[in-house]
Design a protein around this motif. Structure first.
Motif, PDB file in Angstrom:
ATOM      1  N   THR A  89      21.875  12.336 -60.059  1.00 46.74           N
ATOM      2  CA  THR A  89      22.514  12.913 -58.868  1.00 46.74           C
ATOM      3  C   THR A  89      23.849  13.562 -59.206  1.00 46.74           C
ATOM      4  O   THR A  89      24.378  14.346 -58.429  1.00 46.74           O
TER       5      THR A  89
ATOM      6  N   LEU B 136      17.959  19.939 -55.265  1.00 49.49           N
ATOM      7  CA  LEU B 136      17.313  18.623 -55.178  1.00 49.49           C
ATOM      8  C   LEU B 136      17.972  17.700 -54.151  1.00 49.49           C
ATOM      9  O   LEU B 136      17.623  16.527 -54.064  1.00 49.49           O
TER      10      LEU B 136
ATOM     11  N   ARG C 112      12.544  13.025 -58.462  1.00 51.01           N
ATOM     12  CA  ARG C 112      13.476  13.713 -59.359  1.00 51.01           C
ATOM     13  C   ARG C 112      12.903  13.812 -60.779  1.00 51.01           C
ATOM     14  O   ARG C 112      13.633  14.016 -61.750  1.00 51.01           O
TER      15      ARG C 112
END
Length: 197
Positions: free
Chosen positions: A142, A105, A111
């Protein structure tokens, strides 16, 4: 064993999952047991529900008891629904799975993700007795956050909470989680079933 407590075998070798189910099933007239050591069921289904059914039927036939199986996983929109039914086999360990997903990603602005949990209870003849599915929407963070949970919990932030599953106490995870939601659908049906037998 008393007449009140029917044995329910959890069709999983995952200790975290077994603990979670023991907590969810607490209060029902059931004796919870883990599946026999060394048992490995081929998950050949294309969907979470198909895999849950395969596991429950196999373990019920082998143990001669009711068996509860779940197949759950993470589907990430930007990855076309991956890792999906391959969530547990995406990489060899939880930290490696998390690292691989975060790498996949990198630079991705979308996301969005969802956890799905399909539950199936089968009887010793292999007949499915109950089948339900629960979902939980969220985003992939993240970096990992929180100490609790297992699997992808540290990188899955639940929509509307600002927290990952790994940052939630078990009661809150049960309220928001895909397995908790699936169980909320399963429990009244299971209670009825236990009264009928």
């Amino acid at each position: 064993m008393s007449d009140h407590n029917r044995v329910l075998v959890i069709a999983s070798g995952n200790k975290g999952k077994i603990r979670e189910f023991q907590g969810l099933l607490d209060g029902l007239p059931l004796s919870i047991e883990a599946q026999p050591d060394g048992l490995d069921v081929d998950e050949t289904g294309e969907t979470f529900q198909a895999n849950a059914r395969i596991k429950a039927q196999t373990v019920a036939r082998l143990t001669g008891h009711w068996a509860l199986a779940d197949d759950s996983g993470l589907s990430v929109t930007a990855l076309g629904g991956a890792p999906g039914v391959h969530s547990a086999r995406y990489a060899p360990s939880d930290p490696e799975r998390i690292a691989k997903l975060l790498r996949a990603l990198t630079g991705e602005s979308n996301r969005c993700a969802r956890f799905c949990a399909a539950l199936c209870i089968a009887e010793p003849g292999g007949q499915p007795l109950l089948e339900v599915e629960g979902r939980c929407e969220g985003i992939i963070t993240t970096e990992p956050r929180g100490e609790g949970g297992f699997g992808y919990d540290p990188i899955f932030e639940v929509t509307g909470t600002g927290r990952t599953f790994a940052e939630m106490p078990l009661a809150e995870k049960k309220q928001h989680g895909h397995r908790g939601k699936a169980f909320t659908l399963l429990e009244p049906q299971l209670r009825r079933l236990l009264q009928e037998i």
